[in-house]
Design a protein around this motif. Structure first.
Motif, PDB file in Angstrom:
ATOM      1  N   THR A  50       3.616  32.477  27.448  1.00 36.42           N
ATOM      2  CA  THR A  50       4.823  33.306  27.389  1.00 36.42           C
ATOM      3  C   THR A  50       4.909  34.213  28.613  1.00 36.42           C
ATOM      4  OG1 THR A  50       3.734  35.093  26.189  1.00 36.42           O
ATOM      5  CG2 THR A  50       4.703  33.329  24.875  1.00 36.42           C
ATOM      6  N   SER A  51       6.076  34.774  28.834  1.00 37.43           N
ATOM      7  CA  SER A  51       6.271  35.716  29.941  1.00 37.43           C
ATOM      8  C   SER A  51       5.931  37.133  29.494  1.00 37.43           C
ATOM      9  CB  SER A  51       7.718  35.660  30.431  1.00 37.43           C
ATOM     10  OG  SER A  51       8.574  36.376  29.550  1.00 37.43           O
ATOM     11  N   TRP A  52       6.045  38.067  30.392  1.00 37.34           N
ATOM     12  CA  TRP A  52       5.689  39.465  30.123  1.00 37.34           C
ATOM     13  C   TRP A  52       6.548  40.092  29.029  1.00 37.34           C
ATOM     14  CZ3 TRP A  52       9.495  43.122  31.012  1.00 37.34           C
ATOM     15  CH2 TRP A  52      10.594  42.713  31.766  1.00 37.34           C
ATOM     16  N   LEU A  53       7.738  39.555  28.810  1.00 35.38           N
ATOM     17  CA  LEU A  53       8.621  40.147  27.806  1.00 35.38           C
ATOM     18  C   LEU A  53       8.036  40.049  26.394  1.00 35.38           C
ATOM     19  CD1 LEU A  53      12.006  38.842  29.201  1.00 35.38           C
ATOM     20  CD2 LEU A  53      11.378  41.243  28.915  1.00 35.38           C
ATOM     21  N   ALA A  54       7.302  38.981  26.131  1.00 30.30           N
ATOM     22  CA  ALA A  54       6.672  38.835  24.819  1.00 30.30           C
ATOM     23  C   ALA A  54       5.634  39.928  24.597  1.00 30.30           C
ATOM     24  CB  ALA A  54       6.022  37.455  24.696  1.00 30.30           C
ATOM     25  N   TYR A  55       4.935  40.300  25.654  1.00 33.84           N
ATOM     26  CA  TYR A  55       3.907  41.339  25.535  1.00 33.84           C
ATOM     27  C   TYR A  55       4.529  42.723  25.353  1.00 33.84           C
ATOM     28  CZ  TYR A  55       1.016  37.508  27.173  1.00 33.84           C
ATOM     29  OH  TYR A  55       0.390  36.290  27.287  1.00 33.84           O
ATOM     30  N   VAL A  56       5.715  42.917  25.914  1.00 32.65           N
ATOM     31  CA  VAL A  56       6.434  44.171  25.683  1.00 32.65           C
ATOM     32  C   VAL A  56       6.740  44.321  24.197  1.00 32.65           C
ATOM     33  CG1 VAL A  56       8.569  45.443  26.120  1.00 32.65           C
ATOM     34  CG2 VAL A  56       7.410  44.272  28.005  1.00 32.65           C
ATOM     35  N   GLY A  57       7.172  43.228  23.571  1.00 31.13           N
ATOM     36  CA  GLY A  57       7.430  43.254  22.135  1.00 31.13           C
ATOM     37  C   GLY A  57       6.178  43.621  21.352  1.00 31.13           C
ATOM     38  N   SER A  76       9.449  48.734   6.546  1.00 32.91           N
ATOM     39  CA  SER A  76       9.578  48.884   8.001  1.00 32.91           C
ATOM     40  C   SER A  76       8.969  47.707   8.748  1.00 32.91           C
ATOM     41  CB  SER A  76       8.924  50.195   8.458  1.00 32.91           C
ATOM     42  OG  SER A  76       7.506  50.122   8.413  1.00 32.91           O
ATOM     43  N   ASN A  77       8.172  46.898   8.061  1.00 30.44           N
ATOM     44  CA  ASN A  77       7.594  45.729   8.719  1.00 30.44           C
ATOM     45  C   ASN A  77       8.633  44.661   9.029  1.00 30.44           C
ATOM     46  OD1 ASN A  77       4.453  45.813   9.002  1.00 30.44           O
ATOM     47  ND2 ASN A  77       4.943  46.871   7.096  1.00 30.44           N
ATOM     48  N   ASN A  78       9.796  44.748   8.412  1.00 30.09           N
ATOM     49  CA  ASN A  78      10.888  43.868   8.821  1.00 30.09           C
ATOM     50  C   ASN A  78      11.259  44.130  10.278  1.00 30.09           C
ATOM     51  OD1 ASN A  78      13.169  42.045   8.546  1.00 30.09           O
ATOM     52  ND2 ASN A  78      14.459  43.858   8.474  1.00 30.09           N
ATOM     53  N   ARG A  79      11.278  45.402  10.664  1.00 22.98           N
ATOM     54  CA  ARG A  79      11.587  45.746  12.057  1.00 22.98           C
ATOM     55  C   ARG A  79      10.461  45.305  12.995  1.00 22.98           C
ATOM     56  NH1 ARG A  79      13.466  50.204   9.165  1.00 22.98           N
ATOM     57  NH2 ARG A  79      11.661  51.520   9.662  1.00 22.98           N
ATOM     58  N   VAL A  80       9.226  45.377  12.510  1.00 24.10           N
ATOM     59  CA  VAL A  80       8.104  44.886  13.309  1.00 24.10           C
ATOM     60  C   VAL A  80       8.296  43.397  13.602  1.00 24.10           C
ATOM     61  CG1 VAL A  80       5.617  44.457  13.352  1.00 24.10           C
ATOM     62  CG2 VAL A  80       6.490  46.602  12.413  1.00 24.10           C
ATOM     63  N   GLY A  81       8.616  42.638  12.567  1.00 26.67           N
ATOM     64  CA  GLY A  81       8.847  41.205  12.738  1.00 26.67           C
ATOM     65  C   GLY A  81       9.966  40.919  13.718  1.00 26.67           C
ATOM     66  N   LEU A  82      11.044  41.689  13.606  1.00 27.21           N
ATOM     67  CA  LEU A  82      12.188  41.515  14.501  1.00 27.21           C
ATOM     68  C   LEU A  82      11.808  41.792  15.951  1.00 27.21           C
ATOM     69  CD1 LEU A  82      15.200  41.155  15.139  1.00 27.21           C
ATOM     70  CD2 LEU A  82      15.538  43.562  14.482  1.00 27.21           C
ATOM     71  N   ILE A  83      11.060  42.867  16.187  1.00 24.39           N
ATOM     72  CA  ILE A  83      10.667  43.237  17.549  1.00 24.39           C
ATOM     73  C   ILE A  83       9.807  42.154  18.185  1.00 24.39           C
ATOM     74  CG2 ILE A  83       9.232  44.833  18.876  1.00 24.39           C
ATOM     75  CD1 ILE A  83      11.972  45.945  18.265  1.00 24.39           C
ATOM     76  N   ILE A  84       8.843  41.640  17.427  1.00 23.76           N
ATOM     77  CA  ILE A  84       7.979  40.583  17.970  1.00 23.76           C
ATOM     78  C   ILE A  84       8.785  39.332  18.276  1.00 23.76           C
ATOM     79  CG2 ILE A  84       6.052  39.041  17.424  1.00 23.76           C
ATOM     80  CD1 ILE A  84       4.871  41.361  15.753  1.00 23.76           C
ATOM     81  N   PHE A  85       9.709  38.981  17.380  1.00 26.87           N
ATOM     82  CA  PHE A  85      10.565  37.815  17.642  1.00 26.87           C
ATOM     83  C   PHE A  85      11.445  38.041  18.858  1.00 26.87           C
ATOM     84  CE2 PHE A  85      14.838  35.941  17.043  1.00 26.87           C
ATOM     85  CZ  PHE A  85      14.491  34.620  17.305  1.00 26.87           C
ATOM     86  N   ALA A  86      12.033  39.227  18.965  1.00 27.57           N
ATOM     87  CA  ALA A  86      12.906  39.521  20.104  1.00 27.57           C
ATOM     88  C   ALA A  86      12.147  39.360  21.412  1.00 27.57           C
ATOM     89  CB  ALA A  86      13.472  40.932  19.976  1.00 27.57           C
ATOM     90  N   GLY A  87      10.905  39.854  21.455  1.00 27.45           N
ATOM     91  CA  GLY A  87      10.109  39.695  22.674  1.00 27.45           C
ATOM     92  C   GLY A  87       9.872  38.239  23.006  1.00 27.45           C
ATOM     93  N   LEU A  88       9.551  37.436  21.998  1.00 31.71           N
ATOM     94  CA  LEU A  88       9.309  36.009  22.229  1.00 31.71           C
ATOM     95  C   LEU A  88      10.579  35.268  22.642  1.00 31.71           C
ATOM     96  CD1 LEU A  88       6.906  35.224  19.254  1.00 31.71           C
ATOM     97  CD2 LEU A  88       6.370  34.930  21.676  1.00 31.71           C
ATOM     98  N   PHE A  89      11.692  35.603  22.013  1.00 36.87           N
ATOM     99  CA  PHE A  89      12.937  34.906  22.328  1.00 36.87           C
ATOM    100  C   PHE A  89      13.423  35.268  23.726  1.00 36.87           C
ATOM    101  CE2 PHE A  89      17.505  33.978  22.033  1.00 36.87           C
ATOM    102  CZ  PHE A  89      17.450  32.684  21.535  1.00 36.87           C
ATOM    103  N   LEU A  90      13.334  36.551  24.084  1.00 31.49           N
ATOM    104  CA  LEU A  90      13.727  36.964  25.430  1.00 31.49           C
ATOM    105  C   LEU A  90      12.792  36.337  26.462  1.00 31.49           C
ATOM    106  CD1 LEU A  90      14.597  40.723  24.819  1.00 31.49           C
ATOM    107  CD2 LEU A  90      16.196  38.855  25.304  1.00 31.49           C
TER     108      LEU A  90
END
Length: 320
Positions: free
Chosen positions: A263-270, A299-313
């Motif tokens: 993955t790129s650096w964006l995934a690690y930002v997530g 609040s873990n729903n938001r955690v899941g979303l953030i990790i996915f957003a990093g991977l998708f970006l």
């Protein structure tokens, strides 16, 4: 006659302002409650490992020079969304059948459709079959490796409701079931598994144990009275230390998985943002405050979303 706790057809631990009560006729409310449509956090937490795995596989496909899966990624995300809602509903209905007697003994759950008498066991079984059929139709859209892998998960799903009767680690068995999507997303794109997807699965299991331990602290007094076991009871006042280990290991394993997939650096930002959210949960946790435990769990729903957003970006960044 409806039993105590079934006031106005609602469930004690579900939000009364949910769309279920605004859109569906009252005759369908008990089925919506069985499937937990009025509590979306369950299917959301089931869905995120699927979404992570799809995005991780998409990253790997580009990084390995196999090209971008393109709109197949979007199509698979839609399928996993539908599948998560259907199978979480079927799983909850099955769990309620198994826990019928226990739910009648717990204040938070005795107003659910089965213990309150608003749905019979036969009706619940028919409802399971209908939801499972939707899940099967979704599963058949994938390659045969993914189909077989999806069917294998049913053994864990069937075992989970009994885990709290024979182990202090029922959250581990929940993790095995709820994290299966971390394997499915990769299998759906590649028709196989890899070390990256397996490591992601292990990370999701630890994440599940962590957040469901927080959730289980709501019921620990009732659980102790009726002999139900959980990591909340096992960890007790050491829960915060256990969460540091569980969430810390989750982040470390995800770091390894992302590196293996290229993955790129964006995934690690997530991951960094998710780490901050984990730290907040641990810092403010009061295991004796049921409402706060529920809020932190959700609040873990938001955690899941953030990790996915990093991977998708990251995937979009890698696409030429």
């Amino acid at each position: 006659m409806q039993k105590t706790g079934d006031i106005n057809g609602r469930v004690a631990d579900a939000p009364s302002g949910n769309w279920v009560y605004r859109v569906l006729p009252p005759t369908l409310w008990p089925y919506a409650q069985l499937a937990r449509w009025d509590r979306p956090i369950g299917w959301q937490l089931l869905m995120w490992p699927c979404f992570w795995s799809v995005a991780l596989a998409a990253n790997a496909s580009v990084a390995m020079g196999r090209g971008s899966p393109g709109f197949v990624v979007i199509y698979h995300l839609v399928l996993y969304f539908v599948g998560a809602v259907a199978m979480r509903g079927a799983g909850c209905t099955y769990n309620d059948l198994v826990d019928h007697d226990i739910d009648m003994s717990v204040a938070r759950t005795r107003s659910r459709p089965l213990p309150s008498g608003r749905v019979t066991r036969k009706q619940a079984k028919i409802f399971i079959a209908l939801q499972a059929l939707v899940g099967l139709l979704v599963l058949l859209q994938f390659n045969w490796f993914a189909v077989v892998l999806g069917v294998l998960s049913l053994a864990i799903v069937a075992l989970y409701p009994f885990a709290k009767r024979f182990t202090d680690w029922p959250q581990f068995f929940l993790g095995l079931a709820f994290s299966w999507g971390a394997l499915m997303g990769w299998a759906g794109l590649f028709g196989s598994l890899s070390l990256a997807s397996i490591v992601l699965y292990l990370a999701a299991i630890l994440w599940t144990i962590g957040y469901d331990t927080i959730y289980a602290h709501q019921d620990k007094e009732d659980d102790e009275l009726i002999g139900v076991r959980s990591t909340a009871r096992l960890f007790g006042d050491q829960t915060r230390l256990w969460l540091i280990g569980l969430y810390g290991a989750t982040l470390l394993l995800m770091l390894v998985s992302f590196a293996l997939a290229g993955t790129s650096w964006l995934a690690y930002v997530g991951l960094i943002v998710a780490g901050g959210m984990f730290a907040y949960q641990i810092a403010v946790l009061d295991i004796n405050d049921g409402e706060q435990c529920l809020a932190l769990f959700k609040s873990n729903n938001r955690v899941g979303l953030i990790i996915f957003a990093g991977l998708f970006l990251s995937f979009l960044f890698l696409v030429p």
